[in-house]
Design a protein around this motif. Structure first.
Motif, PDB file in Angstrom:
ATOM      1  N   LYS A  48       0.834  -1.210   0.000  1.00 30.69           N
ATOM      2  CA  LYS A  48       0.000   0.000   0.000  1.00 30.69           C
ATOM      3  C   LYS A  48       0.865   1.256   0.000  1.00 30.69           C
ATOM      4  CE  LYS A  48      -3.872  -0.667   0.489  1.00 30.69           C
ATOM      5  NZ  LYS A  48      -4.738  -0.511   1.634  1.00 30.69           N
ATOM      6  N   ILE A  49       1.964   1.243   0.751  1.00 32.89           N
ATOM      7  CA  ILE A  49       2.860   2.403   0.787  1.00 32.89           C
ATOM      8  C   ILE A  49       3.461   2.654  -0.592  1.00 32.89           C
ATOM      9  CG2 ILE A  49       5.083   3.243   1.655  1.00 32.89           C
ATOM     10  CD1 ILE A  49       4.394   1.919   4.346  1.00 32.89           C
ATOM     11  N   VAL A  50       3.914   1.584  -1.252  1.00 29.73           N
ATOM     12  CA  VAL A  50       4.475   1.717  -2.599  1.00 29.73           C
ATOM     13  C   VAL A  50       3.431   2.269  -3.558  1.00 29.73           C
ATOM     14  CG1 VAL A  50       5.311   0.411  -4.594  1.00 29.73           C
ATOM     15  CG2 VAL A  50       6.245  -0.055  -2.323  1.00 29.73           C
ATOM     16  N   LEU A  51       2.219   1.768  -3.473  1.00 31.81           N
ATOM     17  CA  LEU A  51       1.135   2.237  -4.347  1.00 31.81           C
ATOM     18  C   LEU A  51       0.861   3.722  -4.105  1.00 31.81           C
ATOM     19  CD1 LEU A  51      -0.950   1.399  -6.464  1.00 31.81           C
ATOM     20  CD2 LEU A  51      -2.497   0.770  -4.596  1.00 31.81           C
ATOM     21  N   TYR A  52       0.846   4.140  -2.847  1.00 29.24           N
ATOM     22  CA  TYR A  52       0.632   5.551  -2.509  1.00 29.24           C
ATOM     23  C   TYR A  52       1.751   6.430  -3.086  1.00 29.24           C
ATOM     24  CZ  TYR A  52      -3.198   5.080   0.924  1.00 29.24           C
ATOM     25  OH  TYR A  52      -4.395   4.881   1.556  1.00 29.24           O
ATOM     26  N   LYS A  53       2.993   5.964  -2.936  1.00 29.88           N
ATOM     27  CA  LYS A  53       4.134   6.766  -3.401  1.00 29.88           C
ATOM     28  C   LYS A  53       4.145   6.894  -4.927  1.00 29.88           C
ATOM     29  CE  LYS A  53       7.312   6.049   0.473  1.00 29.88           C
ATOM     30  NZ  LYS A  53       8.628   5.491   0.914  1.00 29.88           N
ATOM     31  N   LYS A  82      12.811   2.748  -3.724  1.00 31.37           N
ATOM     32  CA  LYS A  82      12.893   3.935  -4.583  1.00 31.37           C
ATOM     33  C   LYS A  82      13.254   3.565  -6.019  1.00 31.37           C
ATOM     34  CE  LYS A  82      14.935   8.568  -4.836  1.00 31.37           C
ATOM     35  NZ  LYS A  82      15.099   8.530  -6.305  1.00 31.37           N
ATOM     36  N   LYS A  83      14.188   2.637  -6.178  1.00 30.73           N
ATOM     37  CA  LYS A  83      14.608   2.234  -7.514  1.00 30.73           C
ATOM     38  C   LYS A  83      13.426   1.668  -8.304  1.00 30.73           C
ATOM     39  CE  LYS A  83      17.685  -1.010  -9.911  1.00 30.73           C
ATOM     40  NZ  LYS A  83      18.704  -2.090  -9.726  1.00 30.73           N
ATOM     41  N   GLU A  84      12.681   0.775  -7.677  1.00 32.18           N
ATOM     42  CA  GLU A  84      11.543   0.136  -8.355  1.00 32.18           C
ATOM     43  C   GLU A  84      10.432   1.148  -8.644  1.00 32.18           C
ATOM     44  OE1 GLU A  84      13.488  -3.108  -5.841  1.00 32.18           O
ATOM     45  OE2 GLU A  84      13.063  -0.973  -5.681  1.00 32.18           O
ATOM     46  N   ILE A  85      10.184   2.039  -7.685  1.00 33.11           N
ATOM     47  CA  ILE A  85       9.138   3.050  -7.853  1.00 33.11           C
ATOM     48  C   ILE A  85       9.499   4.008  -8.986  1.00 33.11           C
ATOM     49  CG2 ILE A  85       8.057   5.072  -6.778  1.00 33.11           C
ATOM     50  CD1 ILE A  85       8.198   3.532  -4.111  1.00 33.11           C
ATOM     51  N   ASP A  86      10.730   4.495  -8.985  1.00 34.37           N
ATOM     52  CA  ASP A  86      11.167   5.426 -10.036  1.00 34.37           C
ATOM     53  C   ASP A  86      11.115   4.771 -11.414  1.00 34.37           C
ATOM     54  OD1 ASP A  86      11.601   7.400  -8.177  1.00 34.37           O
ATOM     55  OD2 ASP A  86      13.764   7.107  -8.043  1.00 34.37           O
ATOM     56  N   ASN A 134       1.585  15.477 -13.026  1.00 40.02           N
ATOM     57  CA  ASN A 134       0.441  15.807 -13.881  1.00 40.02           C
ATOM     58  C   ASN A 134      -0.520  16.808 -13.245  1.00 40.02           C
ATOM     59  OD1 ASN A 134       0.539  13.732 -16.337  1.00 40.02           O
ATOM     60  ND2 ASN A 134       1.217  12.652 -14.492  1.00 40.02           N
ATOM     61  N   ASN A 135      -0.078  17.421 -12.153  1.00 44.49           N
ATOM     62  CA  ASN A 135      -0.839  18.495 -11.487  1.00 44.49           C
ATOM     63  C   ASN A 135      -2.220  18.056 -10.991  1.00 44.49           C
ATOM     64  OD1 ASN A 135       1.214  20.505 -11.983  1.00 44.49           O
ATOM     65  ND2 ASN A 135       0.522  20.581 -14.107  1.00 44.49           N
ATOM     66  N   TYR A 136      -2.305  16.851 -10.457  1.00 42.79           N
ATOM     67  CA  TYR A 136      -3.550  16.408  -9.842  1.00 42.79           C
ATOM     68  C   TYR A 136      -3.641  16.975  -8.426  1.00 42.79           C
ATOM     69  CZ  TYR A 136      -4.062  13.085 -13.680  1.00 42.79           C
ATOM     70  OH  TYR A 136      -4.214  12.522 -14.925  1.00 42.79           O
ATOM     71  N   LEU A 137      -4.855  17.239  -7.986  1.00 39.94           N
ATOM     72  CA  LEU A 137      -5.063  17.869  -6.681  1.00 39.94           C
ATOM     73  C   LEU A 137      -5.129  16.860  -5.539  1.00 39.94           C
ATOM     74  CD1 LEU A 137      -7.800  20.508  -7.659  1.00 39.94           C
ATOM     75  CD2 LEU A 137      -5.319  20.843  -7.458  1.00 39.94           C
ATOM     76  N   ALA A 138      -5.521  15.636  -5.820  1.00 46.96           N
ATOM     77  CA  ALA A 138      -5.704  14.648  -4.754  1.00 46.96           C
ATOM     78  C   ALA A 138      -5.693  13.241  -5.321  1.00 46.96           C
ATOM     79  CB  ALA A 138      -7.027  14.899  -4.020  1.00 46.96           C
ATOM     80  N   LEU A 139      -5.532  12.285  -4.431  1.00 47.48           N
ATOM     81  CA  LEU A 139      -5.674  10.864  -4.771  1.00 47.48           C
ATOM     82  C   LEU A 139      -7.007  10.360  -4.227  1.00 47.48           C
ATOM     83  CD1 LEU A 139      -2.106   9.555  -3.747  1.00 47.48           C
ATOM     84  CD2 LEU A 139      -2.843  10.458  -5.968  1.00 47.48           C
ATOM     85  N   VAL A 140      -7.553   9.340  -4.868  1.00 43.49           N
ATOM     86  CA  VAL A 140      -8.813   8.742  -4.412  1.00 43.49           C
ATOM     87  C   VAL A 140      -8.625   7.233  -4.338  1.00 43.49           C
ATOM     88  CG1 VAL A 140     -11.287   8.514  -4.824  1.00 43.49           C
ATOM     89  CG2 VAL A 140     -10.078  10.556  -5.630  1.00 43.49           C
ATOM     90  N   SER A 141      -9.071   6.646  -3.236  1.00 47.74           N
ATOM     91  CA  SER A 141      -8.991   5.183  -3.115  1.00 47.74           C
ATOM     92  C   SER A 141     -10.331   4.628  -2.653  1.00 47.74           C
ATOM     93  CB  SER A 141      -7.882   4.777  -2.129  1.00 47.74           C
ATOM     94  OG  SER A 141      -8.351   4.868  -0.797  1.00 47.74           O
ATOM     95  N   GLY A 142     -10.485   3.311  -2.759  1.00 41.24           N
ATOM     96  CA  GLY A 142     -11.722   2.659  -2.350  1.00 41.24           C
ATOM     97  C   GLY A 142     -11.632   2.041  -0.974  1.00 41.24           C
ATOM     98  N   GLU A 143     -10.701   2.490  -0.163  1.00 39.56           N
ATOM     99  CA  GLU A 143     -10.512   1.909   1.166  1.00 39.56           C
ATOM    100  C   GLU A 143     -11.651   2.274   2.119  1.00 39.56           C
ATOM    101  OE1 GLU A 143      -5.694   2.304   1.526  1.00 39.56           O
ATOM    102  OE2 GLU A 143      -6.919   4.092   1.268  1.00 39.56           O
ATOM    103  N   SER A 144     -11.926   1.358   3.030  1.00 37.37           N
ATOM    104  CA  SER A 144     -12.864   1.629   4.115  1.00 37.37           C
ATOM    105  C   SER A 144     -12.241   1.141   5.415  1.00 37.37           C
ATOM    106  CB  SER A 144     -14.207   0.930   3.870  1.00 37.37           C
ATOM    107  OG  SER A 144     -14.023  -0.470   3.830  1.00 37.37           O
ATOM    108  N   ILE A 145     -12.647   1.697   6.515  1.00 38.28           N
ATOM    109  CA  ILE A 145     -12.035   1.388   7.808  1.00 38.28           C
ATOM    110  C   ILE A 145     -12.305  -0.059   8.207  1.00 38.28           C
ATOM    111  CG2 ILE A 145     -12.111   1.871  10.287  1.00 38.28           C
ATOM    112  CD1 ILE A 145     -12.522   4.770   9.658  1.00 38.28           C
ATOM    113  N   ILE A 154       3.129   9.899   2.541  1.00 39.82           N
ATOM    114  CA  ILE A 154       2.965  10.826   1.427  1.00 39.82           C
ATOM    115  C   ILE A 154       2.456  12.166   1.948  1.00 39.82           C
ATOM    116  CG2 ILE A 154       2.525   9.007  -0.268  1.00 39.82           C
ATOM    117  CD1 ILE A 154      -0.483   9.669  -0.008  1.00 39.82           C
ATOM    118  N   SER A 155       2.486  13.178   1.087  1.00 36.07           N
ATOM    119  CA  SER A 155       2.049  14.513   1.511  1.00 36.07           C
ATOM    120  C   SER A 155       0.797  14.994   0.777  1.00 36.07           C
ATOM    121  CB  SER A 155       3.188  15.525   1.287  1.00 36.07           C
ATOM    122  OG  SER A 155       3.576  15.543  -0.083  1.00 36.07           O
ATOM    123  N   ILE A 156       0.407  14.311  -0.297  1.00 37.70           N
ATOM    124  CA  ILE A 156      -0.758  14.743  -1.072  1.00 37.70           C
ATOM    125  C   ILE A 156      -2.057  14.343  -0.355  1.00 37.70           C
ATOM    126  CG2 ILE A 156      -0.916  12.620  -2.424  1.00 37.70           C
ATOM    127  CD1 ILE A 156      -1.617  14.372  -4.862  1.00 37.70           C
TER     128      ILE A 156
END
Length: 282
Positions: free
Chosen positions: A68-73, A170-174, A82-93, A111-113
């Protein structure tokens, strides 16, 4: 999309062609039905190397958190480029181990977004009911199990010390972000679904597409019936028959077939292309 926001999609392909096909069907269905005045994009990242690294370098009980952390990053990097304002996910508590409140807060700290979660307070029953309502339940059921990387108990309350056990990747993400494939609009996919049922008098084919779609791209079926009408009239389907349910991308038809089969009736959901291929052979 319902609130007028333009939404693009990110897909981390951790399996290969089969998963790409299943996700593409749902994506095509959603954008054809719910997007207006703009053409959405899909960002496709090959995630097989990332998954292998997680399996090899992360303790089993932390793999879901690491994934999940990798996906977020990855999402954050693409959003920034691409100048997106936010991320959206289908997670629920607390729907699963990596979605407890402590896990969600722990992951989001990486993440900071801004992260939006429209389903945050929904329980599993409410989410599946919503999926049935829009027609994606059966197709989504086929996809969800691919993301389970754990082979035993999973950490539900991670703490800062756990981050020391999770590499940055980082290598894999980049590499993934650099090689991202961007597709716009409906994805062209080849439906190779095989139907091993010889044509006979028991088979009844039903086109559940909207009338405009039926008119613009006619196909020869035994009956036309809207998806909503079919759901409300499940008693129509008889046990001595075999039903081929057809829709544009095979999403609504699979969902309807699922509901029909629950009543002990044989039914198969098909896309228009798969039905045409079947018709040619019979």
């Amino acid at each position: 999309m319902k609130r007028g926001c333009k939404v693009d999609f990110l897909f981390l392909n951790i399996i290969g062609e089969k998963l790409m096909f299943d996700v593409s069907k749902v994506y095509n269905f959603l954008i054809a039905r719910y997007t207006f005045t703009y053409t959405p994009k899909m960002f496709i990242i090959d995630g097989k190397e990332i998954i292998e690294s997680i399996k090899n370098e992360v303790p089993d009980n932390l793999r879901q958190i690491a994934y999940k952390i990798v996906l977020y990053k990855i999402s954050e990097l693409i959003a920034q480029k691409n100048n997106y304002l936010a991320l959206v996910s289908g997670e629920s508590i607390a729907q699963k181990s990596s979605q407890t409140l402590k896990s969600l807060l722990f992951i989001e700290k990486q993440i900071s977004i801004t992260m939006l979660r429209p389903l945050l307070s929904f329980d599993k029953i409410e989410i599946t009911d919503k999926a049935r309502q829009i027609g994606t339940f059966s197709s989504s059921e086929k996809i969800k199990e691919y993301c389970d990387l754990s082979e035993g108990p999973v950490t539900t309350a991670p703490h800062e010390l756990d981050m020391k056990k999770i590499p940055s990747f980082k290598k894999e993400i980049d590499k993934g972000v650099k090689n991202v494939l961007i597709k716009k609009g409906v994805l062209m996919i080849k439906d190779t679904k095989q139907i091993n049922i010889p044509f006979n008098s028991k088979i009844v084919s039903i086109d559940i597409r909207p009338s405009t779609k039926q008119k613009n791209n006619p196909i020869k079926t035994d009956k036309q019936m809207s998806y909503s009408k079919a759901l409300k009239n499940l008693d129509f389907f008889q046990k001595e028959k075999i039903y081929l349910i057809v829709c544009e991308f095979g999403v609504l038809s699979e969902n309807l077939s699922f509901e029909i089969k629950k009543r002990g009736v044989k039914a198969i959901g098909l896309s228009v292309n798969a039905f045409k291929n079947y018709s040619k052979k019979n």
